[in-house]
Design an enzyme around this catalytic site. Structure first.
Site, PDB file in Angstrom:
ATOM      1  N   ASP A 397      19.368  35.472  21.678  1.00 33.20           N
ATOM      2  CA  ASP A 397      17.946  35.152  21.526  1.00 33.20           C
ATOM      3  C   ASP A 397      17.563  33.881  22.286  1.00 33.20           C
ATOM      4  OD1 ASP A 397      15.376  35.387  20.578  1.00 33.20           O
ATOM      5  OD2 ASP A 397      15.938  35.453  18.474  1.00 33.20           O
ATOM      6  N   GLU A 452       7.933  41.842  14.116  1.00 30.40           N
ATOM      7  CA  GLU A 452       8.192  40.572  13.442  1.00 30.40           C
ATOM      8  C   GLU A 452       6.984  39.647  13.489  1.00 30.40           C
ATOM      9  OE1 GLU A 452      10.551  37.689  16.401  1.00 30.40           O
ATOM     10  OE2 GLU A 452      11.586  39.563  15.995  1.00 30.40           O
TER      11      GLU A 452
END
Length: 890
Positions: A397, A452
């Protein structure tokens, strides 16, 4: 970890081999000067490059050299429709301006025919047929520039080749795309992580600004999807820059300049061209990418993933019991993976979880931050370690860059993960640019305003199939019913498992949310994540998208829409002859319902849909006696083991009652079940193990014990471990849960056990005996300071304040204070102790790099104690501060 045996093919090809082969392929066989580019001279001195087998009605590109100033333009057509008007090509290096003054040296064509197989995608087996023309120019100072133009049935792409050897620095490309001014556009503002929604506009009237790939334009009934392919560390990524009032979208590089060793082939500037079906079914971006560098792909297994982040955030990632719960859910429904996200690195139980999951046939994927792997030394340490544990792959990430430096890092991490046979999911990442063909262990990439965010508009959900997801696997993370603001119906959310293509489908629901929707559970057991064929059946960007995808003889349908309730009509002409059984899952008045139809390819499926609704369907050949298209799924019982209390404060010589309950929720039975309790040496237990030959679905087995603490037990925490062992088929499985018992010495009270006069906290409640929670509801992890876990204490988030009444009953206050390990690398705080409003102690600014600071404060006569934490002034909102083992001595 499998290695190639002596004399066998190496698991991936050396980088220099791929670069050389790619460059030679790019050059292709030269035709003699004057050879027509598969179409011959065009008007105004241009050359037309056509898709193979099409004379006039297919896709074509037109290259023109202006003899007056030596500039070159490129246009694209579909039949008689000009989809992209003439726009400049060329580039500027540090030593030569190759955007004008160009002179043609030669031109030639070659036919490109390739066959390759993917591990992911809308179609696993691919065939490439294209015409590639090479135009060789000479420019300033005799510098040579080759323009490669490739045309296939689904689009046009061009790239530059600088054949000279030695270092070359590109400072700018003249490359641009120019749709007609009135073309309709769907555009997303550029950010390096591509996490923006798409908005409609007109090509010329779109506001000034930078726009991300892919950008979609409509000209009549033809669409052009603009993007790039074959980007690696030789170059950098790019985006589009537009000035309102013009229809030109200029290619802008991420860096001020790009330096490489020649010969240099730049990325392909790519336009997928055709109707909407062509755009959504195109594999052009992958077709343009280099072949796979992983020779043995047998270890690469896409699949469904249970992802717990939206069902508990960081606290869930730090909880072994929660992660075991998601493993159990995967095992009960045939999902091959579970993903543990940010937070697990502050724990020590990951090898235990991986062993637990392996016993149940589930692979574990681990989240890591880009900075954990941005050096060769870090990769050499972390990757073999997680592989030794048995991890199946990584979610990496926060790369957040399209720079050449970051693409060079992608080259390194992809080589290293291939060597370790670790699957990869990139988040906070660039867009797929053919990476999944070259590195087939890449299962998916984010690069999307995904679930998200918690509030994705329905119109955006119905735009993504025609834009972002058309160029590669997209990790949208659907099914998060328990999170955010819902914008589409349950059936439309379920449909995203088909509408959105992703080698890993990271389903984001809670176990409770799944279990509340049994028809959704059943469909998700059946739906695959890779496809043999994909078809767009109907739709328009921003309004609706209905897809059919085939795998192993069955078709899966998914439809999502943005608009009022109504009836969706789906032609079934994509099916073969004969009768077909269709099991449709749609929204009913009281939840999802399943309906069965027997139809033929000549029929139209009609499905009622709710507002912003949709449906999912499973289709198989009809046969006498067949009432479902479902196939058997490998299932283990979904069980729970709960213990009470979860923790207990107890005096030496006292007793604790421990209760345990083992339940089978689904996919039972569990057989030969025992529930036992293990205590520390010297602690006595009254009560017998619980036993049952069989516990069926809906059944349970309970145990009860009384544990006596020795009178001479030392202060501190102990684990009382409840273990359930049971058999499921031929497998023997074990589950453990722990009661944490803390023995307090006489004359000591812990602040976390006292009532608060008042409390305030920067985020969520003040936590007793755990760190600050990730949500407003709390639920933090263990209080951990530089690797030391404190059973007792307070977890807060600056600014915070806790006030307790002492009434002069205590002599001393002690604690170990610092920034909790769960925010490693972030946060800074100051701790203050006040007695009756007077400062008794204060610390300097403490960061997560500092060791815990010991406090020992005289509180004699203090009637009211205040424990305060203030921000350290760094502006970072990650100030998780711990009052570890905060105690009062009388």
């Amino acid at each position: 970890m499998r290695r190639a045996s002596p004399g066998s093919r190496h698991p991936f090809l050396p980088a220099w081999t791929v670069l050389v082969l790619g460059f030679l392929l790019a050059l292709g066989p030269l035709a003699p000067p004057g050879h027509a580019a598969d179409g011959g001279e065009g008007a105004g001195g241009g050359w037309t490059v056509r898709q193979p087998g099409k004379a006039h009605d297919g896709v074509s590109a037109v290259v023109r050299l202006d003899p007056a100033d030596g500039t070159v333009t490129l246009a694209a057509r579909r039949g008689a429709t000009t989809v992209l008007e003439p726009a400049p090509v060329g580039l500027v290096t540090r030593t030569a301006d190759l955007t004008s003054g160009l002179r043609l040296l030669s031109r030639g064509t070659r036919r490109v025919t390739e066959h390759y197989t993917m591990t992911t995608g809308k179609r696993l087996r691919r065939t490439v047929r294209a015409t590639e023309a090479r135009f060789s120019f000479t420019g300033a100072g005799g510098t040579r520039l080759d323009l490669l133009v490739r045309v296939s049935h689904d689009g046009v792409a061009h790239r530059y080749v600088l054949p000279a050897r030695g270092e070359v620095t590109v400072v700018r490309e003249a490359s641009a795309f120019r749709p007609p001014a009135a073309a309709r556009a769907w555009l997303s503002s550029y950010t390096p992580n591509y996490e923006r929604t798409f908005a409609p506009a007109d090509a010329a009237n779109a506001p000034d600004g930078s726009y991300a790939y892919p950008a979609l334009f409509r000209v009549g009934g033809t669409y052009a999807l603009l993007t790039e392919s074959d980007v690696d560390g030789r170059y950098d990524g790019s985006h589009l820059v537009h000035r309102q009032g013009t229809a030109e979208y200029t290619v802008a590089l991420a860096d001020a300049s790009v330096t490489s060793t020649g010969p240099l082939a730049t990325p392909w500037r790519t336009a997928v061209i055709g109707d909407l079906a062509t755009v959504t079914e195109s594999t052009l971006v992958d077709d343009l990418a280099p072949p796979s560098r992983v020779a043995d792909t047998s270890w690469i297994r896409p699949g469904k993933v249970a992802w717990s982040w939206l069902a508990g955030f960081g606290a869930a990632q730090r909880s072994l019991a929660t992660q075991e719960r998601f493993v159990d859910y995967s095992a009960a429904h045939g999902w091959p993976y579970t993903l543990v996200d940010d937070g697990w690195k502050t724990t020590d139980w990951m090898p235990r979880l991986i062993d637990y999951a392996r016993a149940r046939g589930v692979g574990v994927l681990l989240w890591v931050h880009y900075t954990d792997l941005d050096t060769a030394a870090e990769r050499a340490e972390l990757l073999p370690r997680v592989k030794k544990w048995g991890a199946a792959g990584l979610k990496i990430d926060f790369m957040d860059s399209d720079s050449q430096e970051r693409f060079a890092w992608y080259d390194d991490i992809l080589r290293d993960t291939a060597r370790e046979e670790l699957l990869v999911n990139f988040h906070g990442a660039t867009l797929p640019k053919g990476i999944q063909r070259t590195w087939p262990q890449v299962m998916t990439m984010e690069a999307v305003y995904g679930a998200e965010q918690g509030n994705v508009p329905a119109a955006d959900l119905a735009t993504l199939p025609y834009t972002r997801n058309a160029v590669g696997s997209m990790d949208y993370t659907p099914m998060g019913f328990q999170f955010g603001t819902r914008t589409v119906s349950d059936a439309a959310e379920l449909a995203l498992s088909v509408v959105y293509e992703s080698g890993f489908q990271n389903f984001a629901g809670s176990v409770a949310a799944y279990r509340d929707r049994p028809e959704l559970e059943r469909f998700l057991e059946q739906v695959p994540t890779v496809w043999d064929a994909s078809r767009l059946l109907s739709g328009e960007p921003g309004q609706e998208a209905t897809f059919a995808r085939r795998r192993d003889g069955r078709w899966f349908l998914g439809s999502v829409g943005a608009g009022p309730a109504g009836q969706r009509r789906v032609p079934l002409s994509f099916l073969g002859g004969g009768k077909w059984l269709l099991e449709v899952v749609r929204d009913g008045d009281d939840g999802l319902v399943r309906e069965r139809h027997v139809l033929t390819r000549h029929d139209t499926l009609r499905v009622p849909v709710h507002e912003h609704g949709g449906f999912a369907a499973l289709v198989c050949r009809a046969a006498p006696g067949r009432d479902t298209c479902d196939r058997p799924v490998s299932r283990l019982p979904l069980t729970t083991l709960t213990v009470s209390p979860g923790r207990a404060d107890v005096d030496a010589g006292a007793s604790i009652g421990v209760d345990a309950r083992f339940a089978v929720e689904d996919a039972g039975p569990a057989q030969d079940v025992t529930v036992t309790l293990r205590t520390p040496d010297g602690w006595s237990v009254a009560g017998d193990p619980a036993r049952a030959d069989r516990v069926g679905t809906g059944g349970e087995l309970a145990g009860h014990w009384t544990v006596r603490v020795p009178p001479d037990a030392a202060e501190g925490g102990r684990d009382l471990v409840v273990t359930t062992k049971y058999r499921a088929g031929a497998q023997v499985l074990t589950v453990e849960r722990t009661v944490r018992a803390y023995v307090s010495p006489p004359g000591v009270d812990h602040v976390g056990d006292l009532p608060f006069v008042s409390e305030s906290n920067g985020w969520g409640p003040v936590e007793r005996d755990m760190s600050n929670g990730e949500t407003a509801a709390g639920d933090g992890g263990p209080l951990t300071l530089r690797g030391t876990v404190h059973d007792k204490g307070l977890g807060v988030h600056a600014e915070s304040e806790v006030v307790v009444d002492l009434d002069g009953a205590y002599r001393r206050f002690t604690a170990a204070v610092g920034v909790d390990d769960e925010v490693a690398g972030k946060g800074s705080v100051v701790f203050e102790v006040l007695g009756d409003g007077r400062t008794l102690a204060t610390t300097p600014v403490l960061t997560s790099a500092d060791a815990a600071r010991a406090l020992d404060v005289d509180v004699s006569g203090v009637r009211r104690l205040t424990l305060r934490v203030t921000d350290g002034g760094d502006g970072v909102d990650s100030d998780h501060a711990d009052w570890g083992d905060a105690r009062l001595l009388s």
